[in-house]
Design an enzyme around this catalytic site. Structure first.
Site, PDB file in Angstrom:
ATOM      1  N   ARG A  61      20.662   0.824  39.238  1.00 38.23           N
ATOM      2  CA  ARG A  61      19.579   1.810  39.403  1.00 38.23           C
ATOM      3  C   ARG A  61      18.228   1.133  39.578  1.00 38.23           C
ATOM      4  O   ARG A  61      17.373   1.586  40.335  1.00 38.23           O
ATOM      5  CB  ARG A  61      19.536   2.738  38.181  1.00 38.23           C
ATOM      6  CG  ARG A  61      20.747   3.664  38.126  1.00 38.23           C
ATOM      7  CD  ARG A  61      20.672   4.560  36.915  1.00 38.23           C
ATOM      8  NE  ARG A  61      19.495   5.402  36.926  1.00 38.23           N
ATOM      9  CZ  ARG A  61      18.859   5.827  35.830  1.00 38.23           C
ATOM     10  NH1 ARG A  61      19.301   5.488  34.639  1.00 38.23           N
ATOM     11  NH2 ARG A  61      17.801   6.598  35.927  1.00 38.23           N
ATOM     12  N   ASP A  86      11.166   6.365  36.582  1.00 39.55           N
ATOM     13  CA  ASP A  86      10.553   5.529  37.624  1.00 39.55           C
ATOM     14  C   ASP A  86       9.032   5.655  37.560  1.00 39.55           C
ATOM     15  O   ASP A  86       8.490   6.496  36.829  1.00 39.55           O
ATOM     16  CB  ASP A  86      11.088   5.914  39.021  1.00 39.55           C
ATOM     17  CG  ASP A  86      10.683   7.338  39.429  1.00 39.55           C
ATOM     18  OD1 ASP A  86       9.480   7.668  39.403  1.00 39.55           O
ATOM     19  OD2 ASP A  86      11.590   8.136  39.762  1.00 39.55           O
ATOM     20  N   HIS A 143      11.013  10.551  28.983  1.00 42.00           N
ATOM     21  CA  HIS A 143      12.260   9.795  28.791  1.00 42.00           C
ATOM     22  C   HIS A 143      12.076   8.298  29.017  1.00 42.00           C
ATOM     23  O   HIS A 143      13.049   7.588  29.276  1.00 42.00           O
ATOM     24  CB  HIS A 143      13.360  10.363  29.694  1.00 42.00           C
ATOM     25  CG  HIS A 143      13.765  11.765  29.318  1.00 42.00           C
ATOM     26  ND1 HIS A 143      14.422  12.629  30.174  1.00 42.00           N
ATOM     27  CD2 HIS A 143      13.601  12.453  28.143  1.00 42.00           C
ATOM     28  CE1 HIS A 143      14.645  13.786  29.550  1.00 42.00           C
ATOM     29  NE2 HIS A 143      14.150  13.708  28.324  1.00 42.00           N
ATOM     30  N   CYS A 173      13.748 -11.126  17.694  1.00 38.34           N
ATOM     31  CA  CYS A 173      14.485 -11.072  16.414  1.00 38.34           C
ATOM     32  C   CYS A 173      15.860 -11.735  16.508  1.00 38.34           C
ATOM     33  O   CYS A 173      16.420 -12.144  15.482  1.00 38.34           O
ATOM     34  CB  CYS A 173      14.622  -9.632  15.923  1.00 38.34           C
ATOM     35  SG  CYS A 173      15.746  -8.624  16.909  1.00 38.34           S
ATOM     36  N   GLY A 207      12.067  19.794  40.871  1.00 36.12           N
ATOM     37  CA  GLY A 207      13.209  18.886  40.924  1.00 36.12           C
ATOM     38  C   GLY A 207      13.891  18.611  39.610  1.00 36.12           C
ATOM     39  O   GLY A 207      14.316  17.491  39.368  1.00 36.12           O
ATOM     40  N   ALA A 236      11.211  18.794  47.544  1.00 39.62           N
ATOM     41  CA  ALA A 236       9.906  18.500  46.932  1.00 39.62           C
ATOM     42  C   ALA A 236       8.936  17.879  47.923  1.00 39.62           C
ATOM     43  O   ALA A 236       7.748  18.223  47.931  1.00 39.62           O
ATOM     44  CB  ALA A 236      10.119  17.552  45.742  1.00 39.62           C
TER      45      ALA A 236
HETATM   46  C1  BJW Z   1      15.710  18.676  44.220  1.00 43.47           C
HETATM   47  C2  BJW Z   1      15.823  17.807  45.315  1.00 43.47           C
HETATM   48  C3  BJW Z   1      14.745  17.750  46.213  1.00 43.47           C
HETATM   49  C4  BJW Z   1      17.611  17.626  44.118  1.00 43.47           C
HETATM   50  N1  BJW Z   1      13.673  18.518  46.006  1.00 43.47           N
HETATM   51  N2  BJW Z   1      14.646  19.419  44.025  1.00 43.47           N
HETATM   52  C5  BJW Z   1      19.691  21.786  22.199  1.00 43.47           C
HETATM   53  C6  BJW Z   1      20.838  22.368  22.640  1.00 43.47           C
HETATM   54  C7  BJW Z   1      21.862  21.612  23.173  1.00 43.47           C
HETATM   55  C8  BJW Z   1      21.760  20.224  23.253  1.00 43.47           C
HETATM   56  C9  BJW Z   1      20.614  19.646  22.805  1.00 43.47           C
HETATM   57  C10 BJW Z   1      19.602  20.404  22.289  1.00 43.47           C
HETATM   58  N3  BJW Z   1      18.591  19.567  21.936  1.00 43.47           N
HETATM   59  C11 BJW Z   1      18.947  18.314  22.218  1.00 43.47           C
HETATM   60  C12 BJW Z   1      20.198  18.328  22.731  1.00 43.47           C
HETATM   61  C13 BJW Z   1      20.952  17.122  23.137  1.00 43.47           C
HETATM   62  C14 BJW Z   1      20.487  16.543  24.449  1.00 43.47           C
HETATM   63  C15 BJW Z   1      20.603  17.594  25.541  1.00 43.47           C
HETATM   64  O1  BJW Z   1      19.651  18.195  25.969  1.00 43.47           O
HETATM   65  N4  BJW Z   1      21.796  17.813  26.046  1.00 43.47           N
HETATM   66  C16 BJW Z   1      22.019  18.798  27.099  1.00 43.47           C
HETATM   67  C17 BJW Z   1      22.451  18.071  28.392  1.00 43.47           C
HETATM   68  C18 BJW Z   1      23.034  19.786  26.606  1.00 43.47           C
HETATM   69  N5  BJW Z   1      19.122  16.032  24.359  1.00 43.47           N
HETATM   70  C19 BJW Z   1      18.861  14.848  23.778  1.00 43.47           C
HETATM   71  O2  BJW Z   1      19.735  14.178  23.266  1.00 43.47           O
HETATM   72  C20 BJW Z   1      17.419  14.386  23.800  1.00 43.47           C
HETATM   73  N6  BJW Z   1      17.009  13.981  22.490  1.00 43.47           N
HETATM   74  C21 BJW Z   1      16.831  14.848  21.497  1.00 43.47           C
HETATM   75  O3  BJW Z   1      16.941  16.041  21.654  1.00 43.47           O
HETATM   76  O4  BJW Z   1      16.486  14.258  20.302  1.00 43.47           O
HETATM   77  C22 BJW Z   1      16.612  15.066  19.132  1.00 43.47           C
HETATM   78  C23 BJW Z   1      18.015  14.847  18.606  1.00 43.47           C
HETATM   79  C24 BJW Z   1      18.275  13.697  17.931  1.00 43.47           C
HETATM   80  C25 BJW Z   1      19.548  13.498  17.428  1.00 43.47           C
HETATM   81  C26 BJW Z   1      20.544  14.416  17.679  1.00 43.47           C
HETATM   82  C27 BJW Z   1      20.280  15.550  18.431  1.00 43.47           C
HETATM   83  C28 BJW Z   1      19.000  15.781  18.899  1.00 43.47           C
HETATM   84  C29 BJW Z   1      17.274  13.153  24.689  1.00 43.47           C
HETATM   85  C30 BJW Z   1      17.554  13.426  26.120  1.00 43.47           C
HETATM   86  C31 BJW Z   1      17.565  12.113  26.926  1.00 43.47           C
HETATM   87  C32 BJW Z   1      17.912  12.304  28.382  1.00 43.47           C
HETATM   88  N7  BJW Z   1      18.167  11.026  28.988  1.00 43.47           N
HETATM   89  C33 BJW Z   1      18.477  10.976  30.413  1.00 43.47           C
HETATM   90  C34 BJW Z   1      18.941   9.526  30.832  1.00 43.47           C
HETATM   91  C35 BJW Z   1      17.998   8.422  30.359  1.00 43.47           C
HETATM   92  C36 BJW Z   1      16.856   8.122  31.288  1.00 43.47           C
HETATM   93  C37 BJW Z   1      17.227   7.220  32.471  1.00 43.47           C
HETATM   94  O5  BJW Z   1      18.037   6.318  32.352  1.00 43.47           O
HETATM   95  O6  BJW Z   1      16.664   7.460  33.561  1.00 43.47           O
HETATM   96  O7  BJW Z   1      17.340  11.428  31.148  1.00 43.47           O
HETATM   97  S1  BJW Z   1      19.792  12.107  30.894  1.00 43.47           S
HETATM   98  C38 BJW Z   1      19.049  12.563  32.417  1.00 43.47           C
HETATM   99  O8  BJW Z   1      18.758  13.980  32.380  1.00 43.47           O
HETATM  100  C39 BJW Z   1      17.707  11.814  32.482  1.00 43.47           C
HETATM  101  C40 BJW Z   1      16.799  12.894  33.038  1.00 43.47           C
HETATM  102  O9  BJW Z   1      15.448  12.587  32.750  1.00 43.47           O
HETATM  103  C41 BJW Z   1      17.330  14.152  32.391  1.00 43.47           C
HETATM  104  C42 BJW Z   1      16.983  15.408  33.146  1.00 43.47           C
HETATM  105  O10 BJW Z   1      17.608  15.440  34.394  1.00 43.47           O
HETATM  106  P1  BJW Z   1      16.842  16.051  35.662  1.00 43.47           P
HETATM  107  O11 BJW Z   1      15.644  15.239  35.949  1.00 43.47           O
HETATM  108  O12 BJW Z   1      16.661  17.493  35.486  1.00 43.47           O
HETATM  109  O13 BJW Z   1      17.892  15.709  36.839  1.00 43.47           O
HETATM  110  P2  BJW Z   1      19.169  16.561  37.298  1.00 43.47           P
HETATM  111  O14 BJW Z   1      20.010  15.643  38.108  1.00 43.47           O
HETATM  112  O15 BJW Z   1      19.800  17.289  36.196  1.00 43.47           O
HETATM  113  O16 BJW Z   1      18.547  17.669  38.267  1.00 43.47           O
HETATM  114  C43 BJW Z   1      17.949  17.335  39.518  1.00 43.47           C
HETATM  115  C44 BJW Z   1      17.393  18.622  40.093  1.00 43.47           C
HETATM  116  O17 BJW Z   1      16.685  18.306  41.281  1.00 43.47           O
HETATM  117  C45 BJW Z   1      18.463  19.649  40.463  1.00 43.47           C
HETATM  118  O18 BJW Z   1      18.035  20.928  40.009  1.00 43.47           O
HETATM  119  C46 BJW Z   1      18.481  19.606  41.986  1.00 43.47           C
HETATM  120  O19 BJW Z   1      18.800  20.867  42.577  1.00 43.47           O
HETATM  121  C47 BJW Z   1      17.058  19.223  42.284  1.00 43.47           C
HETATM  122  N8  BJW Z   1      16.825  18.520  43.568  1.00 43.47           N
HETATM  123  N9  BJW Z   1      17.002  17.148  45.315  1.00 43.47           N
HETATM  124  C48 BJW Z   1      13.631  19.345  44.983  1.00 43.47           C
HETATM  125  N10 BJW Z   1      14.779  16.936  47.365  1.00 43.47           N
END
Ligand code: BJW
Length: 241
Positions: free
Chosen positions: A68, A98, A113, A145, A183, A227
């Site tokens: 990535r 990014d 994130h 460390c 997005g 976007a």
């Molecule tokens: C376009 C397009 C174009 C395409 N133009 N649009 C409550 C309920 C249930 C679960 C949870 C909850 N609270 C917390 C959780 C757990 C979890 C969670 O949310 N899980 C769900 C998936 C169910 N959350 C966490 O664990 C978070 N921490 C937390 O809550 O801490 C408290 C806690 C502690 C201990 C225990 C429990 C809770 C942390 C979340 C970390 C997310 N990390 C990631 C990867 C790491 C970063 C990296 O390496 O880059 O972050 S996962 C991934 O998803 C990444 C993203 O930032 C994140 C969001 O994704 P995003 O950006 O929305 O992308 P996509 O692919 O999903 O969507 C793309 C969109 O673009 C689509 O809609 C397309 O249609 C669109 N699109 N081309 C316009 N050209």
């Protein structure tokens, strides 16, 4: 496709953007949840983006991040990043790791994130450093460390978001009169909850996406399209702050 710029978007100085992977998709950066090309269509998210996955197979995780990082190192900001960055007095909240908004000229960017172009000690001894995306480092032990492995400075599932960044994001949303959500699938919490907060606070909510998403019911305006095409029209570059 033609998008009418809205007068409140031209005038507002309390605008906030909230972005996800779709903002950077036109720059060639893969999204997570695209059914064919998204990372999670090919890999188990808990293996690649959780502390448990890193403990189980750190080499696999770092290989995925190297792939990535190389992809991001070759990408450039698109017109979506540039039209958001042109709103110099807006706060830009992003889930993206990014730096394409910054490279487009945005100054007030809140990375919920983390940053893929930084490494840190997994044991949080305090060591971290910027890395070269075009030459990602291999799996290594913390040079400070020596006890823990080094990992990307990003937020994985089950990890807390950085407190200060989260507080500033909530404060920006509470002040906002306009929120552009672009997005994101709005599936990941607590990030996606910011859209509901903006809605309850009375902000005008625009969603820009190629597909339907989990927060569409909260939007006052849905703009279907990419976007990099919709944002320049919606924000009518050159008008207002
Ligand atoms: C376009 C397009 C174009 C395409 N133009 N649009 C409550 C309920 C249930 C679960 C949870 C909850 N609270 C917390 C959780 C757990 C979890 C969670 O949310 N899980 C769900 C998936 C169910 N959350 C966490 O664990 C978070 N921490 C937390 O809550 O801490 C408290 C806690 C502690 C201990 C225990 C429990 C809770 C942390 C979340 C970390 C997310 N990390 C990631 C990867 C790491 C970063 C990296 O390496 O880059 O972050 S996962 C991934 O998803 C990444 C993203 O930032 C994140 C969001 O994704 P995003 O950006 O929305 O992308 P996509 O692919 O999903 O969507 C793309 C969109 O673009 C689509 O809609 C397309 O249609 C669109 N699109 N081309 C316009 N050209």
């Amino acid at each position: 496709m033609s998008v009418e710029p809205c007068s409140h978007l031209r005038e507002t100085s309390r605008g906030v953007s909230f972005s996800g992977a779709g903002l950077s998709a036109p720059s060639g950066v893969a999204t997570f949840r695209d059914k064919m090309e998204g990372h999670w269509a090919k890999h188990d998210p808990m293996q690649l983006a959780s502390p448990q996955g890193f403990a189980r197979d750190p080499q696999l995780v770092m290989d995925w991040y190297a792939m990535r990082r190389l992809q991001m190192g070759q990408s450039s900001p698109n017109d979506g990043h540039r039209s958001l960055a042109a709103r110099s007095n807006w706060v830009h909240i992003t889930q993206n790791t990014d730096d394409l908004l910054e490279r487009a000229g945005a100054t007030d960017v809140l990375h919920l994130h983390g940053h893929i172009n930084r490494d840190r000690c997994h044991g949080r001894c305090g060591w971290s450093e910027a890395i070269d995306l075009t030459d990602p480092p291999p799996l290594r032990s913390c040079p400070a460390c020596g006890e823990y492995k080094v990992r990307p400075d990003v937020v994985w599932f089950g990890e807390m978001l950085p407190d200060d960044v989260w507080s500033r994001a909530v404060a920006a949303i509470e002040q906002a009169d306009t929120l552009i959500v672009v997005g994101t699938s709005a599936l990941v919490q607590p990030a996606a909850s910011l859209i509901g907060l903006a809605n309850r606070r009375g902000a005008a909510i625009h969603i820009v996406n190629t597909e339907p998403g989990a927060a569409d019911d909260l939007a006052h305006h849905l703009h279907v399209g990419s976007a990099h095409e919709v944002l320049p029209q919606l924000l009518s570059e050159g008008l207002g702050g």
